[in-house]
Design an enzyme around this catalytic site. Structure first.
Site, PDB file in Angstrom:
ATOM      1  N   LEU A   1       0.830  -1.204   0.000  1.00 40.90           N
ATOM      2  CA  LEU A   1       0.000   0.000   0.000  1.00 40.90           C
ATOM      3  C   LEU A   1       0.869   1.261   0.000  1.00 40.90           C
ATOM      4  CD1 LEU A   1      -2.432  -1.504   2.623  1.00 40.90           C
ATOM      5  CD2 LEU A   1      -3.034  -0.943   0.253  1.00 40.90           C
ATOM      6  N   PRO A   2       0.267   2.416  -0.339  1.00 40.03           N
ATOM      7  CA  PRO A   2       1.092   3.625  -0.494  1.00 40.03           C
ATOM      8  C   PRO A   2       1.808   4.075   0.781  1.00 40.03           C
ATOM      9  CG  PRO A   2      -1.037   3.909  -1.578  1.00 40.03           C
ATOM     10  CD  PRO A   2      -1.112   2.629  -0.810  1.00 40.03           C
TER      11      PRO A   2
ATOM     12  N   THR B   1       6.209   0.592   2.250  1.00 38.14           N
ATOM     13  CA  THR B   1       7.178   1.413   2.987  1.00 38.14           C
ATOM     14  C   THR B   1       6.385   2.374   3.859  1.00 38.14           C
ATOM     15  OG1 THR B   1       8.745   1.294   1.159  1.00 38.14           O
ATOM     16  CG2 THR B   1       9.108   3.022   2.793  1.00 38.14           C
TER      17      THR B   1
ATOM     18  N   LYS C   1      15.148  -0.035   5.602  1.00 34.80           N
ATOM     19  CA  LYS C   1      14.726   0.580   4.331  1.00 34.80           C
ATOM     20  C   LYS C   1      14.969   2.090   4.325  1.00 34.80           C
ATOM     21  CE  LYS C   1      12.108   1.421   0.637  1.00 34.80           C
ATOM     22  NZ  LYS C   1      12.398   1.020  -0.701  1.00 34.80           N
TER      23      LYS C   1
ATOM     24  N   LYS D   1       9.413  10.805  -0.215  1.00 35.20           N
ATOM     25  CA  LYS D   1       8.624  10.108   0.816  1.00 35.20           C
ATOM     26  C   LYS D   1       9.567   9.436   1.817  1.00 35.20           C
ATOM     27  CE  LYS D   1       5.950   5.921   1.543  1.00 35.20           C
ATOM     28  NZ  LYS D   1       5.320   4.716   1.013  1.00 35.20           N
TER      29      LYS D   1
HETATM   30  P1  NAD Z   1       0.872   2.368  -6.081  1.00 40.09           P
HETATM   31  O1  NAD Z   1       0.249   3.647  -5.680  1.00 40.09           O
HETATM   32  O2  NAD Z   1       1.135   2.098  -7.530  1.00 40.09           O
HETATM   33  O3  NAD Z   1      -0.016   1.126  -5.525  1.00 40.09           O
HETATM   34  C1  NAD Z   1      -0.700   1.140  -4.310  1.00 40.09           C
HETATM   35  C2  NAD Z   1      -2.028   0.433  -4.515  1.00 40.09           C
HETATM   36  O4  NAD Z   1      -2.717   0.378  -3.259  1.00 40.09           O
HETATM   37  C3  NAD Z   1      -2.967   1.177  -5.496  1.00 40.09           C
HETATM   38  O5  NAD Z   1      -3.418   0.286  -6.504  1.00 40.09           O
HETATM   39  C4  NAD Z   1      -4.108   1.642  -4.606  1.00 40.09           C
HETATM   40  O6  NAD Z   1      -5.364   1.711  -5.288  1.00 40.09           O
HETATM   41  C5  NAD Z   1      -4.105   0.583  -3.530  1.00 40.09           C
HETATM   42  N1  NAD Z   1      -4.792   0.995  -2.309  1.00 40.09           N
HETATM   43  C6  NAD Z   1      -4.705   2.172  -1.635  1.00 40.09           C
HETATM   44  N2  NAD Z   1      -5.512   2.179  -0.552  1.00 40.09           N
HETATM   45  C7  NAD Z   1      -6.116   0.959  -0.533  1.00 40.09           C
HETATM   46  C8  NAD Z   1      -7.051   0.367   0.339  1.00 40.09           C
HETATM   47  N3  NAD Z   1      -7.557   1.024   1.400  1.00 40.09           N
HETATM   48  N4  NAD Z   1      -7.474  -0.894   0.061  1.00 40.09           N
HETATM   49  C9  NAD Z   1      -6.981  -1.563  -1.026  1.00 40.09           C
HETATM   50  N5  NAD Z   1      -6.087  -1.033  -1.898  1.00 40.09           N
HETATM   51  C10 NAD Z   1      -5.657   0.212  -1.648  1.00 40.09           C
HETATM   52  O7  NAD Z   1       2.229   2.252  -5.244  1.00 40.09           O
HETATM   53  P2  NAD Z   1       3.498   1.320  -5.557  1.00 40.09           P
HETATM   54  O8  NAD Z   1       4.450   2.025  -6.454  1.00 40.09           O
HETATM   55  O9  NAD Z   1       3.003  -0.044  -5.921  1.00 40.09           O
HETATM   56  O10 NAD Z   1       4.179   1.276  -4.105  1.00 40.09           O
HETATM   57  C11 NAD Z   1       3.624   0.518  -3.039  1.00 40.09           C
HETATM   58  C12 NAD Z   1       4.541   0.599  -1.842  1.00 40.09           C
HETATM   59  O11 NAD Z   1       5.832   0.112  -2.206  1.00 40.09           O
HETATM   60  C13 NAD Z   1       4.752   2.021  -1.307  1.00 40.09           C
HETATM   61  O12 NAD Z   1       4.746   1.990   0.087  1.00 40.09           O
HETATM   62  C14 NAD Z   1       6.103   2.418  -1.869  1.00 40.09           C
HETATM   63  O13 NAD Z   1       6.773   3.374  -1.058  1.00 40.09           O
HETATM   64  C15 NAD Z   1       6.821   1.076  -1.885  1.00 40.09           C
HETATM   65  N6  NAD Z   1       7.889   0.974  -2.880  1.00 40.09           N
HETATM   66  C16 NAD Z   1       7.682   1.369  -4.171  1.00 40.09           C
HETATM   67  C17 NAD Z   1       8.720   1.267  -5.095  1.00 40.09           C
HETATM   68  C18 NAD Z   1       8.520   1.698  -6.528  1.00 40.09           C
HETATM   69  O14 NAD Z   1       9.504   1.785  -7.270  1.00 40.09           O
HETATM   70  N7  NAD Z   1       7.285   1.938  -6.986  1.00 40.09           N
HETATM   71  C19 NAD Z   1       9.956   0.736  -4.707  1.00 40.09           C
HETATM   72  C20 NAD Z   1      10.133   0.295  -3.389  1.00 40.09           C
HETATM   73  C21 NAD Z   1       9.080   0.422  -2.478  1.00 40.09           C
END
Ligand code: NAD
Length: 297
Positions: free
Chosen positions: A65-66, A97, A172, A247
């Site tokens: 999740l975000p 994260t 992290k 973030k």
């Molecule tokens: P994203 O925004 O693409 O995906 C998050 C998903 O969670 C979305 O599809 C959203 O609709 C869903 N969501 C939000 N609230 C919800 C709820 N209440 N119930 C169900 N679903 C819900 O984000 P991402 O890029 O996939 O990143 C996810 C996590 O991974 C974050 O914490 C980010 O910091 C971490 N991260 C991302 C990366 C990257 O390169 N994208 C790398 C390392 C870590």
């Protein structure tokens, strides 16, 4: 085969869930965005309509999740949360994260309800999620970590146990604070070298074998040319966005102030990445801070 509830099928989650399906697991996909669930169904997951549908039959719950507030909400803050539907002994793995305090709070909430839980944030980005080569940094009891490991190994190449609950998040944010600092330092060095008449490739050839060598230079060089796979060669198309870096720097700042740890370069890095945000360019890869250093944003 396990039944796995996967909640949060965004940029990262879709690749991770797809790899679990490929390994033969029954993955129940839940997201607030119908399109995200539809993509997961196309990849072989079973679409869930609500938390009960996803979590009640599951042996394992994975969340991606975000931010911390979404994690708190999904697990416990609402009537229809994971805690309400998870059967006794269900293993919960939060790969998002989030801030250390939230990770620890949610894990102790899970344990109070007889569930096992670890925090397991990742590095490796969207490409690593799709390829199944993520690094997992895990915090929580050894028993829960050992149960989670086979599942995490499907999604990642390196799986580390960093110690108690929340320590995955500690690893992290400390890693990413360091990454932000050495990325900016690398940009400054390349910019200065070039302005003083030393071309980027020659500086790279020297510094990458001298004491200035670091990952931001040799794997992800922020100036076009020396490292072919780097986002600098694709006009800083992300990759790992500047918004994501900001973030993580904010999480590091909050964590540092909570324990009165001095992080002057972390703070300065946050200010610099905030300038990318203010310029509306935080959708660039985090190595795009080179443009800011070049004053071309
Ligand atoms: P994203 O925004 O693409 O995906 C998050 C998903 O969670 C979305 O599809 C959203 O609709 C869903 N969501 C939000 N609230 C919800 C709820 N209440 N119930 C169900 N679903 C819900 O984000 P991402 O890029 O996939 O990143 C996810 C996590 O991974 C974050 O914490 C980010 O910091 C971490 N991260 C991302 C990366 C990257 O390169 N994208 C790398 C390392 C870590």
């Amino acid at each position: 085969m396990s039944v796995i509830a996967f909640i949060g099928l965004g940029n990262m989650g879709i690749g991770m869930a797809t790899n679990l399906v490929r390994a033969g697991h029954d993955v129940r996909a839940l997201d607030i965005l119908p399109d995200a669930v539809a993509r997961a169904v196309a990849a072989g997951c079973v679409g869930a309509k609500n938390a009960g549908d996803a979590v009640a039959p599951a042996d394992v719950v994975i969340t991606m999740l975000p931010a911390g507030r979404h994690v708190e909400l999904v697990y416990g803050d609402v009537a229809d949360g994971v805690f309400e539907h998870a059967g006794p002994g269900t293993l919960c793995i939060d790969c998002s994260t989030v801030d250390v305090a939230t990770a620890r709070k949610v894990i102790s909430g899970a344990e109070a309800r007889g569930l096992s839980m670890i925090d397991a944030p990742v590095s490796g980005g969207v490409a690593g999620a799709a390829a199944g080569t993520l690094t997992f940094m895990c915090g929580g009891p050894t028993g829960a970590f050992e149960r989670a490991k086979p599942c995490l190994e499907i999604m990642g190449g390196n799986v580390f146990h960093a110690g108690k609950a929340g320590n995955g998040q500690v690893a992290k944010i400390c890693n990413n604070m360091l990454l932000g600092i050495h990325m900016i330092g690398t940009c400054e060095a390349f910019n200065l070298a070039e302005k003083l008449g030393l071309d980027a490739q020659t500086f790279y050839d020297i510094s990458s074998t001298a004491s200035g060598q670091n990952w931001s230079m040799t794997s992800y060089c922020p100036t076009p040319g020396p490292v072919e796979s780097a986002p600098s060669n694709r006009d800083y198309q992300a990759g790992f966005t500047a918004a994501m870096m900001l973030k993580d720097l904010r999480l590091a700042r909050d964590a540092a102030s909570g324990v009165r740890a001095a992080t002057p370069l972390g703070t300065q890095s946050e200010i610099i990445y905030s300038q990318m945000e203010a310029a509306g360019r935080d959708d660039l890869d985090f190595s795009g801070v080179m443009k800011l250093i070049n004053e071309s944003l």
